[in-house]
Design a protein around this motif. Structure first.
Motif, short mmCIF file in Angstrom:
data_model
loop_
_atom_site.label_atom_id
_atom_site.label_comp_id
_atom_site.label_asym_id
_atom_site.label_seq_id
_atom_site.Cartn_x
_atom_site.Cartn_y
_atom_site.Cartn_z
N PRO A 107 23.09 57.71 161.30
CA PRO A 107 21.72 58.36 161.20
C PRO A 107 21.93 60.04 161.31
N ASN A 108 23.00 60.59 161.64
CA ASN A 108 23.15 61.81 161.92
C ASN A 108 23.26 62.46 160.29
N PRO A 109 22.82 63.63 160.64
CA PRO A 109 22.94 64.62 158.97
C PRO A 109 24.00 64.66 158.40
N GLN A 110 24.17 64.59 157.11
CA GLN A 110 25.56 64.78 156.27
C GLN A 110 26.32 66.01 156.80
N GLY A 111 25.55 67.09 156.90
CA GLY A 111 25.97 68.53 157.35
C GLY A 111 26.43 68.65 158.71
N SER A 112 26.32 67.48 159.75
CA SER A 112 26.67 67.97 161.01
C SER A 112 28.15 67.91 161.16
N PHE A 113 28.89 67.74 160.29
CA PHE A 113 30.51 67.95 160.42
C PHE A 113 30.63 69.43 159.67
N HIS A 114 31.07 70.24 160.71
CA HIS A 114 31.07 71.76 160.12
C HIS A 114 32.41 72.36 159.88
N TYR A 115 32.76 71.65 158.59
CA TYR A 115 34.11 71.83 158.26
C TYR A 115 34.68 73.29 158.01
N GLY A 116 33.56 74.27 157.65
CA GLY A 116 33.95 75.48 157.47
C GLY A 116 34.51 76.31 158.56
N SER A 117 34.32 75.65 159.91
CA SER A 117 34.67 76.35 161.08
C SER A 117 36.09 75.95 161.57
N ILE A 118 36.75 75.08 160.90
CA ILE A 118 37.94 74.22 161.34
C ILE A 118 39.15 75.15 161.19
N ASN A 119 40.12 75.36 161.77
CA ASN A 119 41.35 76.03 161.40
C ASN A 119 42.13 75.02 160.50
N VAL A 120 42.64 75.67 159.44
CA VAL A 120 43.40 74.87 158.67
C VAL A 120 44.98 74.98 159.14
N THR A 121 45.49 73.51 159.20
CA THR A 121 46.93 73.39 159.72
C THR A 121 48.04 73.61 158.69
N ASP A 122 47.65 73.05 157.45
CA ASP A 122 48.59 73.05 156.44
C ASP A 122 48.07 73.24 155.15
N THR A 123 48.88 74.07 154.20
CA THR A 123 48.35 74.08 153.00
C THR A 123 49.14 73.73 151.98
N TYR A 124 48.77 73.00 151.09
CA TYR A 124 49.68 72.63 149.89
C TYR A 124 48.91 72.94 148.55
N ILE A 125 50.09 73.66 147.64
CA ILE A 125 49.61 74.09 146.50
C ILE A 125 50.27 73.11 145.23
N ILE A 126 49.45 72.16 144.71
CA ILE A 126 49.98 71.16 143.93
C ILE A 126 49.63 71.66 142.29
N GLN A 127 50.66 71.79 141.80
CA GLN A 127 50.53 72.11 140.31
C GLN A 127 50.77 71.19 139.26
N GLY B 14 45.38 66.51 161.28
CA GLY B 14 45.54 68.03 160.97
C GLY B 14 44.35 68.15 160.05
N PHE B 15 44.16 69.35 159.55
CA PHE B 15 43.10 69.58 158.67
C PHE B 15 43.67 70.56 157.47
N ALA B 16 43.83 69.72 156.27
CA ALA B 16 44.96 70.50 155.31
C ALA B 16 43.79 71.05 154.18
N GLU B 17 44.48 72.31 153.58
CA GLU B 17 43.69 73.00 152.64
C GLU B 17 44.75 72.50 151.50
N VAL B 18 44.26 71.95 150.00
CA VAL B 18 44.86 71.36 149.05
C VAL B 18 44.33 72.12 148.08
N ILE B 19 45.29 72.96 147.27
CA ILE B 19 44.86 73.78 146.07
C ILE B 19 45.51 72.94 144.86
N LEU B 20 44.65 72.57 144.04
CA LEU B 20 44.93 71.77 142.92
C LEU B 20 45.20 72.78 141.57
N GLN B 21 46.01 72.86 141.13
CA GLN B 21 46.19 73.94 140.19
C GLN B 21 46.68 73.22 138.86
#
Length: 586
Positions: A348-368, A433-440
């Protein structure tokens, strides 16, 4: 005596079924002969039907699916988009499951936990999806959760996909010989070929799909691209498509005259029928991001038939948007797909209640991803210079039984500059963790990337190479969350993932040819303080193979009754049936 038996059943059911309801399915996969494009060929049917049946459930229901392999090769079924919380044992890919051998069966059990929406299932091994075996998944809202639009007058599933008149074994042989598959022979809509809109391109006698509707009614069209490798543009002549949902997330509502559906993607549209319609209309799915005049045969056409129709559809097909040749305009549509932040999803909570944009990224993966090339004399495709080799022993089983050398956790977190290689190399990701994944995408065609077990936030996409400066363009408020995203050739897509689902999860290119040639890996996400709450134990009917094959008990059948307590509902049903017979004949 009968009363005592009933008491035992009541106690048994209270202990095992006090929580959420169950749905039960029996899937028998076999070969049948069909001619969807006018050429007889072997296709994979489920319970004798092609495509397979709708797998229908409601949020938090438990699903029990008994899969019988009546093919002549190994089989696994995967449930794309269903997150299988805490339960990668049911994912149906070779990194997590041993295969179901011919003449054997396996019973999958999982909960559609905290999900709603439109998904699909398919066989994940041996290029089998190219011959069928797929079908839709519909996860309905619980009655206490309002949907953000009026209840439609009907629900219509549309499975679209490119198609070859060669079966999957012949297509495998082409790839194994070092060649590309080439242009498909056509597009199927719900397993059927095109309406004869053109006597040159479409031979006579082909069975086509007809969708029956009533004037003034509004229908929910659930559109899935279950094809091999071709992006398709979907449109209905003379009707707008109101986008409302994609892979379990409600979107902001926008009208489109046509919409691109890439391989592995699912969308829901509301389509309101014309109150004054007097004829039938074309439903079209045609090849996108290709030379459309050369690829004219790669077009599927169905018929929207009004109950008051006075004549057939005729004339030229409706055309898609013309921005396909302008690369900068091509991304306008996917960038416009935004999350409806005020709507409730499965909870019942709104879909936007998880504020993903304010969470610090712990790992970044660039996948080509790169175009196929020869490695050790074989045509292979790579991610970060590695062409994945499927493990003999599933990864999590290897962990639990301390099998050494089954895989390596050395997948590079950025493109590999050395010589491409073949390896069973996976990502050792961090639980919570909170991962940033770049799909190249450095390949030559649009690719769909998919991750099992998760939905990720698509925060950015552009052409060229991603750089750290690209983060300034990220959408950190209402990005759509889904499990499959397109990545344009020569471009990148950035996603954010909250790694809270313990297990081993497949990350792959959904285009079957590239997946088959090695464009996949796995994320291994393990809770170091596991106490049985964040990951389920292997099911009692777990299959063993590879280094653990000696543990496998020989049996022709795997019953749902051998699973966890909840599955004994099958036994309960049997007891009730027997008791009913006894009472009837007293």
């Amino acid at each position: 005596m009968a009363m005592l038996f009933l008491l035992h059943i009541a106690l048994f059911s209270t202990l095992c079924f006090a929580d959420d309801p169950y749905v039960f399915y029996d899937f028998k996969l076999s070969y049948i002969t069909a001619s969807p494009l006018g050429v007889p060929q072997q296709v994979i049917a489920i319970n004798g039907a092609f495509p397979g049946p709708v797998f229908n459930a409601t949020t938090n229901y438990n699903a029990v699916i008994n899969v019988h392999n009546q093919l002549d090769e190994d089989l696994l079924m995967t449930w794309t988009g269903v997150q299988l919380r805490r339960n990668s044992w049911q994912d149906g890919v070779l990194g997590t499951n041993c295969p179901i051998h011919p003449k054997r069966n396996f019973t999958y059990q999982f909960q559609v936990k905290d999900q709603i929406g439109s998904f699909f299932y398919f066989p994940s091994l041996n290029f089998q999806r190219a011959s069928g075996g797929f079908g839709p998944i519909v996860v309905n809202n619980r009655a206490i959760i309002d949907i953000p639009f009026a209840k439609p007058d009907g629900d219509i599933v549309v499975l679209v996909g490119d198609w070859y008149t060669k079966n999957h074994t012949a297509l495998r042989t082409i790839l194994d010989s070092g060649k590309e598959l080439g242009m498909p022979d056509g597009v199927l809509i719900n397993g059927k070929g095109p309406y004869r809109y053109n006597s040159t391109l479409v031979p006579d006698g082909i069975e086509y799909e007809t969708i029956n509707v009533h004037p003034g009614k509004t229908y929910r069209f659930r559109v899935h691209n279950v094809g091999i490798s071709t992006s398709l543009n979907f449109r209905i002549e003379g009707h707008n498509l109101l986008l409302v949902e994609t892979e379990g997330r409600y979107t902001t509502q926008q009208n489109f005259t046509s919409f691109d559906v890439h391989v592995g993607q699912s969308y829901s549209f509301l389509v309101t029928m014309d109150q004054n319609a007097t004829k039938d209309y074309y439903i079209v799915a045609s090849a996108r991001y290709v030379n459309e005049s050369v690829w004219a045969r790669v077009t599927g056409v169905a018929i929207l038939h009004y109950s008051n129709s006075k004549g057939p559809a005729k004339g030229p097909l409706p055309v898609p948007l013309s921005d396909v040749y302008n690369q900068w305009s091509a991304m306008n549509q996917p960038r416009a797909v935004r999350q409806n932040t005020t709507a409730s999803g499965a909870r019942p909570n709104p879909q936007g209640s998880f504020h993903y944009g304010s969470i610090n990224v712990t790992d970044t993966y660039i996948i080509q991803s790169m175009p196929p090339r020869r490695i050790n004399g074989k045509l292979r495709a790579t991610l970060n210079g590695i062409s994945f080799v499927k493990p003999d022993t599933p990864i999590r089983l290897a962990d639990l039984h301390h099998v050494k050398g089954a895989y390596k956790m050395d997948f590079p977190n950025k493109p590999h500059a050395g010589t491409p290689k073949m390896a069973t190399s996976i990502i050792n990701a961090t639980y919570r963790g909170f991962a940033e994944v770049i799909l190249q995408n450095n390949d030559t065609k649009v690719q769909s990337f998919h991750m099992d077990g998760y939905a990720f936030y698509i925060v950015g996409m552009d052409f060229g190479l991603w750089t750290e400066a690209s983060r300034s363009s990220y959408n950190k408020w209402d990005s759509i969350s889904r499990s499959t995203t397109e990545v344009y050739p020569g471009g990148w897509t950035a996603v954010l993932i909250s790694l809270d689902n313990v297990g081993v999860w497949n990350l792959r290119v959904e285009n079957l040819d590239r997946w088959y040639l090695g464009q996949e890996t796995y994320m291994r996400i393990v809770n170091p303080e596991e106490n049985g709450k964040t990951e389920l134990a292997p099911p009692d009917n777990v299959l063993y193979c590879g280094a653990l094959r000696s543990l496998q008990k020989e049996s022709l059948t795997s019953s749902a009754m051998a699973l966890h307590c909840g599955n004994s509902k099958l036994l309960l049903t049997l007891f009730i049936t027997i008791l009913a017979s006894i009472l009837t004949f007293r």
